[in-house]
Write an enzyme that holds these catalytic residues in place. Sequence first.
Site, PDB file in Angstrom:
ATOM      1  N   ASN A 282      39.153  62.608   4.967  1.00  0.00           N
ATOM      2  CA  ASN A 282      39.741  63.882   4.563  1.00  0.00           C
ATOM      3  C   ASN A 282      41.250  63.830   4.833  1.00  0.00           C
ATOM      4  OD1 ASN A 282      40.750  66.540   4.772  1.00  0.00           O
ATOM      5  ND2 ASN A 282      38.668  67.317   4.861  1.00  0.00           N
TER       6      ASN A 282
ATOM      7  N   HIS B 216      45.278  66.921   6.222  1.00  0.00           N
ATOM      8  CA  HIS B 216      46.316  67.167   7.227  1.00  0.00           C
ATOM      9  C   HIS B 216      47.546  66.293   7.053  1.00  0.00           C
ATOM     10  CE1 HIS B 216      44.029  70.331   8.747  1.00  0.00           C
ATOM     11  NE2 HIS B 216      42.985  69.550   8.968  1.00  0.00           N
TER      12      HIS B 216
ATOM     13  N   ARG C 224      57.571  70.953   6.268  1.00  0.00           N
ATOM     14  CA  ARG C 224      58.988  70.889   5.928  1.00  0.00           C
ATOM     15  C   ARG C 224      59.276  71.211   4.457  1.00  0.00           C
ATOM     16  NH1 ARG C 224      62.578  68.693   9.805  1.00  0.00           N
ATOM     17  NH2 ARG C 224      61.800  69.655  11.691  1.00  0.00           N
TER      18      ARG C 224
ATOM     19  N   HIS D   3      40.384  69.439   0.601  1.00  0.00           N
ATOM     20  CA  HIS D   3      39.992  70.852   0.535  1.00  0.00           C
ATOM     21  C   HIS D   3      41.155  71.639  -0.051  1.00  0.00           C
ATOM     22  CE1 HIS D   3      38.306  74.526   2.989  1.00  0.00           C
ATOM     23  NE2 HIS D   3      38.440  74.786   1.697  1.00  0.00           N
TER      24      HIS D   3
ATOM     25  N   ARG E 262      42.360  74.846  -0.379  1.00  0.00           N
ATOM     26  CA  ARG E 262      42.075  76.187   0.168  1.00  0.00           C
ATOM     27  C   ARG E 262      42.707  77.243  -0.709  1.00  0.00           C
ATOM     28  NH1 ARG E 262      40.130  76.053   5.775  1.00  0.00           N
ATOM     29  NH2 ARG E 262      40.285  78.303   5.650  1.00  0.00           N
TER      30      ARG E 262
ATOM     31  N   ARG F 244      47.214  75.972   1.977  1.00  0.00           N
ATOM     32  CA  ARG F 244      47.998  75.634   3.177  1.00  0.00           C
ATOM     33  C   ARG F 244      48.182  74.132   3.360  1.00  0.00           C
ATOM     34  NH1 ARG F 244      43.622  77.173   7.815  1.00  0.00           N
ATOM     35  NH2 ARG F 244      43.643  79.143   6.725  1.00  0.00           N
ATOM     36  N   HIS F 245      47.307  73.323   2.749  1.00  0.00           N
ATOM     37  CA  HIS F 245      47.575  71.876   2.820  1.00  0.00           C
ATOM     38  C   HIS F 245      47.567  71.268   1.413  1.00  0.00           C
ATOM     39  CE1 HIS F 245      43.232  72.142   3.463  1.00  0.00           C
ATOM     40  NE2 HIS F 245      43.360  72.440   4.742  1.00  0.00           N
TER      41      HIS F 245
ATOM     42  N   GLU G 245      36.446  69.767  -1.591  1.00  0.00           N
ATOM     43  CA  GLU G 245      35.860  70.885  -0.844  1.00  0.00           C
ATOM     44  C   GLU G 245      36.412  72.168  -1.425  1.00  0.00           C
ATOM     45  OE1 GLU G 245      35.590  68.491   3.412  1.00  0.00           O
ATOM     46  OE2 GLU G 245      36.904  70.224   3.213  1.00  0.00           O
TER      47      GLU G 245
ATOM     48  N   THR H  33      37.415  75.201   8.808  1.00  0.00           N
ATOM     49  CA  THR H  33      36.135  75.735   8.365  1.00  0.00           C
ATOM     50  C   THR H  33      35.233  75.898   9.588  1.00  0.00           C
ATOM     51  OG1 THR H  33      36.513  74.410   6.396  1.00  0.00           O
ATOM     52  CG2 THR H  33      34.356  75.443   6.597  1.00  0.00           C
TER      53      THR H  33
ATOM     54  N   GLU I 251      25.899  68.770   3.454  1.00  0.00           N
ATOM     55  CA  GLU I 251      26.695  68.191   4.542  1.00  0.00           C
ATOM     56  C   GLU I 251      26.479  69.073   5.765  1.00  0.00           C
ATOM     57  OE1 GLU I 251      30.699  66.888   3.697  1.00  0.00           O
ATOM     58  OE2 GLU I 251      31.335  67.328   5.756  1.00  0.00           O
TER      59      GLU I 251
ATOM     60  N   HIS J 208      32.858  67.232  10.463  1.00  0.00           N
ATOM     61  CA  HIS J 208      33.644  68.250  11.167  1.00  0.00           C
ATOM     62  C   HIS J 208      33.751  67.929  12.654  1.00  0.00           C
ATOM     63  CE1 HIS J 208      35.856  72.019  10.800  1.00  0.00           C
ATOM     64  NE2 HIS J 208      35.658  72.062  12.104  1.00  0.00           N
ATOM     65  N   GLY J 209      34.969  67.725  13.081  1.00  0.00           N
ATOM     66  CA  GLY J 209      35.240  67.496  14.495  1.00  0.00           C
ATOM     67  C   GLY J 209      34.806  66.124  14.987  1.00  0.00           C
TER      68      GLY J 209
ATOM     69  N   GLY K 129      38.465  63.895   9.051  1.00  0.00           N
ATOM     70  CA  GLY K 129      39.860  64.109   8.687  1.00  0.00           C
ATOM     71  C   GLY K 129      40.809  64.260   9.842  1.00  0.00           C
TER      72      GLY K 129
HETATM   73  N1  PXP Z   1      33.622  68.200   5.995  1.00  0.00           N
HETATM   74  C1  PXP Z   1      33.925  69.462   5.619  1.00  0.00           C
HETATM   75  C2  PXP Z   1      33.025  70.144   4.641  1.00  0.00           C
HETATM   76  C3  PXP Z   1      35.079  70.118   6.098  1.00  0.00           C
HETATM   77  O1  PXP Z   1      35.352  71.371   5.719  1.00  0.00           O
HETATM   78  C4  PXP Z   1      35.924  69.421   6.980  1.00  0.00           C
HETATM   79  C5  PXP Z   1      37.160  70.071   7.494  1.00  0.00           C
HETATM   80  O2  PXP Z   1      37.983  70.409   6.458  1.00  0.00           O
HETATM   81  C6  PXP Z   1      35.585  68.101   7.321  1.00  0.00           C
HETATM   82  C7  PXP Z   1      34.417  67.527   6.829  1.00  0.00           C
HETATM   83  C8  PXP Z   1      36.446  67.265   8.202  1.00  0.00           C
HETATM   84  O3  PXP Z   1      36.550  67.821   9.467  1.00  0.00           O
HETATM   85  P1  PXP Z   1      37.599  67.247  10.484  1.00  0.00           P
HETATM   86  O4  PXP Z   1      38.949  67.457   9.881  1.00  0.00           O
HETATM   87  O5  PXP Z   1      37.373  68.054  11.709  1.00  0.00           O
HETATM   88  O6  PXP Z   1      37.298  65.788  10.656  1.00  0.00           O
END
Ligand code: PXP
Length: 250
Positions: free
Chosen positions: A14, A17, A25, A50, A52, A56-57, A77, A108, A158, A201-202, A223
Site C-alpha cells: 500500500n 503514505h 509539501r 486508497h 479517500r 488526503r494521500h 481501496e 480505516t 480482507e 492493517h497494522g 502499507g
Molecule cells: N488493507 C486495507 C483494506 C486498508 O484500508 C489498509 C490501510 O489503508 C491496509 C490494508 C494497510 O494498512 P497499513 O497501512 O496499516 O499497513
Amino acid sequence: MSLLHPNPLRLGVNIDHVATIRNARGGDHPDPVRAAEIVAQCGGDGITAHLREDRRHIRDEDLARIQAATNLPLNLEMAATPEMLQIALRHKPHAACIVPEKREERTTEGGLDAAGLHNTLVPIIDELKTAGIRVSLFIEASERQLDAALRLGAPVVEFHTGEYAHAILDGDSDRTEKELRRIADMAALAAKNGIEPHAGHGLTYDNVQPIAAIPQIAELNIGHYLVGEAVFVGLEPAVLKMRELMDEAR
Ligand code: PXP
C-alpha cells in the site's frame, strides 16, 4: 509462484503514505509512482492504493499513472459511494476493496459493516463485478460479516488485522491469541465457502508471521509500516525483508 510455495501468499504494498509525504509539501516528491515501480522491481505482487473521499494521500490523477507505470495488479481501496464507483469503473483496477470510510478517522479504523450495508452494497458490487473488477470486502473476522460477504457474492474478503496488532502492542497475550484464532477460523471458513481470504492493517515485521502462517490467507496488504521503514532503509530492502518474513512463516 514457485513450486516451493504450494500455498502462495501475495504481498500487496500500500503506497498511500508515499503520497502523504508528498502532499505535506504540496509538490510532486516523493512520487507514489516511483514507489510502485520499486515494488514491481523487487518482486511485490500488487499495488494497493486508497483514494479517500478527502484525497488526503492518493489523488485521482495518481491512479492512471500508477496503472501505466507497472504491470502489477492494482487493488483500489474505495468507499461504497457513487463517486468512487464511477472512478473504479473508469480505471478498471484489477481489484476493488470496499472499505468503510469516515472523514474524521486517521486510518480505516474498523471493518465494513457488510451485513448492515447489504442494500447499499448490492448494486455497487454488481457493477464492479460486471466490469470484471475483483471485489473484496474489508471486514472484521466474524461469522456475521463473512455470511454477509457470501450473500453479497464477494469473491474475496480482507480481514482487518488492526485489533490483533493492537493486542500485541498492548502486550496482551490472551487477546492476541483470541484475535489470531478468530482470523484463522474465519479464513478457514471463507476458503471452505469459496471466498479467498486476504488480511491487512497494522502489520509489521514483528507481527506479520502468525498471520502469514494461516494457510488459507492468499494475500497481505501492508502499507504504513513499510513506508515508515523505507525512510530508514529504502523501500526495496523493506519490501524484501517483509517478503522474507512472510515466506519463512509459510
Ligand atoms: N488493507 C486495507 C483494506 C486498508 O484500508 C489498509 C490501510 O489503508 C491496509 C490494508 C494497510 O494498512 P497499513 O497501512 O496499516 O499497513
